[in-house]
Design an enzyme around this catalytic site. Structure first.
Site, PDB file in Angstrom:
ATOM      1  N   GLU A 108      64.471  81.972 -51.893  1.00  0.00           N
ATOM      2  CA  GLU A 108      63.066  81.966 -51.494  1.00  0.00           C
ATOM      3  C   GLU A 108      62.701  80.600 -50.928  1.00  0.00           C
ATOM      4  OE1 GLU A 108      61.387  80.955 -55.981  1.00  0.00           O
ATOM      5  OE2 GLU A 108      61.184  82.985 -55.180  1.00  0.00           O
ATOM      6  N   ALA A 120      73.511  72.096 -52.575  1.00  0.00           N
ATOM      7  CA  ALA A 120      73.118  70.989 -53.457  1.00  0.00           C
ATOM      8  C   ALA A 120      71.923  71.413 -54.286  1.00  0.00           C
ATOM      9  CB  ALA A 120      72.789  69.743 -52.637  1.00  0.00           C
ATOM     10  N   ARG A 156      63.638  70.540 -44.010  1.00  0.00           N
ATOM     11  CA  ARG A 156      63.239  69.465 -44.918  1.00  0.00           C
ATOM     12  C   ARG A 156      61.916  68.896 -44.422  1.00  0.00           C
ATOM     13  NH1 ARG A 156      65.687  70.275 -49.660  1.00  0.00           N
ATOM     14  NH2 ARG A 156      67.979  70.315 -49.486  1.00  0.00           N
ATOM     15  N   GLU A 184      74.636  76.028 -58.061  1.00  0.00           N
ATOM     16  CA  GLU A 184      74.085  75.846 -56.717  1.00  0.00           C
ATOM     17  C   GLU A 184      74.967  76.510 -55.659  1.00  0.00           C
ATOM     18  OE1 GLU A 184      71.186  74.777 -56.000  1.00  0.00           O
ATOM     19  OE2 GLU A 184      70.672  74.109 -58.024  1.00  0.00           O
ATOM     20  N   GLU A 219      73.130  79.313 -53.471  1.00  0.00           N
ATOM     21  CA  GLU A 219      72.845  78.985 -52.077  1.00  0.00           C
ATOM     22  C   GLU A 219      73.869  79.557 -51.105  1.00  0.00           C
ATOM     23  OE1 GLU A 219      72.195  74.830 -51.476  1.00  0.00           O
ATOM     24  OE2 GLU A 219      70.311  74.831 -52.611  1.00  0.00           O
TER      25      GLU A 219
END
Length: 219
Positions: free
Chosen positions: A158, A92, A80, A109, A113
């Site tokens: 990605e 998320a 992040r 999601e 993910e």
């Protein structure tokens, strides 16, 4: 005053967040972003005067606490940039598809993910991520009865998602990590503590996957 009255007084009124908008005298776009915008509103607070408040106008998001049959939670480690850290998070994503059902967004999601599907969905908890500076509303779902997405249907990840590490961690261990200050992502903190609390109550607090969500922008 008898004991029953004293107990009722101590409890006070029901604690519920209520809509209470103040008049917006004017609003303007300060910056148009790729995901969310920065707006400035001139607000009439009555006796508090007129003030200008800037905030992020956000589409909202969903998160998924995926729990397997061994009471383990799936966490993903993702970079992040604003905080310059790799954080352990639940799957998320943004509610950036107009009109998309929140549960459908959460399922998307989870598949993209984590390469997982869930046979059972419940609402775990709702919250505002940072109500002093953003209108982002976030719903955390509890996903169970998990199964893998077939290899040929898997999403090609990605950017920050490309190198995410996935780890299954016992729910009690994640709770300890949150309370020790080792986990900081808000969806992880809120979702994990909510899951542990709900489990302790026999999951009685869970709401249906399509439970009303008036805090979501545009609803």
């Amino acid at each position: 005053m008898d004991a029953a009255t004293a107990s009722a007084d101590a409890a006070g009124p029901e604690v519920v967040d209520l809509p209470a908008p103040r008049p917006v005298l004017s609003t303007g776009l300060v910056h148009e972003g790729r995901v969310f915008d920065l707006r400035a509103d001139d607000v009439d607070l009555g006796e508090g005067g007129r003030v200008t408040r800037e905030y992020l106008d956000h589409p909202g998001a969903v998160a998924v606490v995926a729990l397997d049959d061994d009471d383990r939670v799936l966490l993903l480690r993702q970079y992040r940039h604003p905080v310059r850290r790799e954080l352990w998070e639940p799957p998320a994503g943004l509610l950036d598809v107009e009109g998309e059902d929140a549960r459908d967004a959460a399922a998307r999601e989870l598949a993209e993910e984590a390469d997982l599907r869930a046979g059972r969905w419940d609402v775990l908890v709702d919250y505002y991520t940072s109500p002093g500076g953003s209108n982002e509303a976030l719903r955390v779902f509890l996903a169970r009865d998990l199964s893998p997405v077939p290899e040929y249907e898997r999403h090609e990840r990605e950017a920050e998602e490309r190198d995410m590490e996935a780890r299954w961690v016992p729910l009690d261990d994640v709770v300890a990590a949150v309370l020790a200050g080792q986990v900081h992502n808000p969806s992880a903190v809120v979702g994990i503590l909510a899951a542990a609390t709900s489990r302790a109550g026999g999951w009685a607090s869970l709401r249906p996957a399509d439970a009303p969500w008036p805090e979501r922008r545009g609803v």
